[in-house]
Design an enzyme around this catalytic site. Sequence first.
Site, short mmCIF file in Angstrom:
data_model
loop_
_atom_site.label_atom_id
_atom_site.label_comp_id
_atom_site.label_asym_id
_atom_site.label_seq_id
_atom_site.Cartn_x
_atom_site.Cartn_y
_atom_site.Cartn_z
N CYS A 95 -5.00 -12.14 54.63
CA CYS A 95 -5.30 -13.23 53.73
C CYS A 95 -4.02 -13.94 53.29
O CYS A 95 -3.95 -15.18 53.27
CB CYS A 95 -6.08 -12.73 52.52
SG CYS A 95 -6.68 -14.04 51.42
N CYS A 193 -12.58 -7.68 48.95
CA CYS A 193 -13.42 -8.61 48.20
C CYS A 193 -14.70 -8.97 48.92
O CYS A 193 -15.70 -9.30 48.29
CB CYS A 193 -12.62 -9.87 47.87
SG CYS A 193 -12.21 -10.90 49.29
#
Length: 379
Positions: A95, A193
């Site tokens: 990410c 997440c």
Amino acid sequence: MSGGVDSAVAAARAVDAGHDVVGVHLALSRMPGTLRTGSRGCCTIEDSMDAQRAANIIGIPYYVWDFSERFKLDVVDDFIAEYSAGRTPNPCMRCNERIKFAALLEKALALGFDAVATGHYASIVTDAAGNRELHRASAWAKDQSYVLGVLTTEQLAHAMFPLGATPSKAEVRAEAAERGFSVANKPDSHDICFIPDGDTRGWLAERVGTATGEILDREGNVLGTHEGAHAYTVGQRRGLSIGTPADDGKPRFVLEVRPKENTVVVGPKAALDIAEIAGSRFTWAGLPPEHPEQEWECEVQIRAHADPVPARAVVVSVADGRQELVITPDYPLNGVAPGQTAVVYVGTRVLGQATIDRTVSAVPVGTRAGGAVPVGPRG
């Protein structure tokens, strides 16, 4: 601005330093229920609202940018592919690499901004020649330089970390409270997440499927069966369901995952000790070593919260024309899996990183674990 206390204070400090600041929250999913919420998330609807409230107090423009498609391709799909290949990926590294400091930075530069500032605890130091280097934060316990090890020289040129010199997270929370931010005491986000309930094994089974395979010992003997090699990671102890106990009565651990054969190899804990790691997917955070083909001393860190280990590193050419960063720790690393990221430090500086492709056990097959000779520190 993730919606947490760190990015809110970082934005405020950037304004205080005289910069023209715009707050941006990244929408990483078009289906809110697919991201974790509360203290376990980082990019949910409630987080975007927290970020907007902080931006309003600071007095800066605030936008939500939809990066959901890029996030799915570069992080979620990569996570599935890596597990399917028998590796253990770190989605937070991907990410940072592909979303926050690639997609986000590309868009920011295209719009005329000079840099992306985040709430990471790390520092950028400029040497006498004007070269930018990534260094650990002053607060060792909160240092996040490991997850930024994927940044390249060009990305460092457009990165800012306003919290890098902050002595402690408590000081950041106190500052947030003084500024009137509602997130002053908001818990840190953690875990993956995009797996809402935290059940990584079940989440992968839905996307990769299940298939019965064999659980083997290091000599190739069949000890049991499993329902999918992708559900296992190196170092795992629980959930093996092996009926036959080991000869010494001690627990077994996952040593290797072989997705092509759909087999899982298990063995004694001592066999998790790794004497060498190597990866061909490596990058430098700033200038590389002057002679990377000559062995140099460094420290290696294989997890975000692991202690750095003294090591030697060298870049070598391999048979198919690729180059490989080979790292030999002074004493064995424990439970390292292909797919993990090894970040290399020289002092406090992040020199670079490599995605681990292969490991070499400190306990060769056929060697009694109790009789292994550990690799000791130099000197």
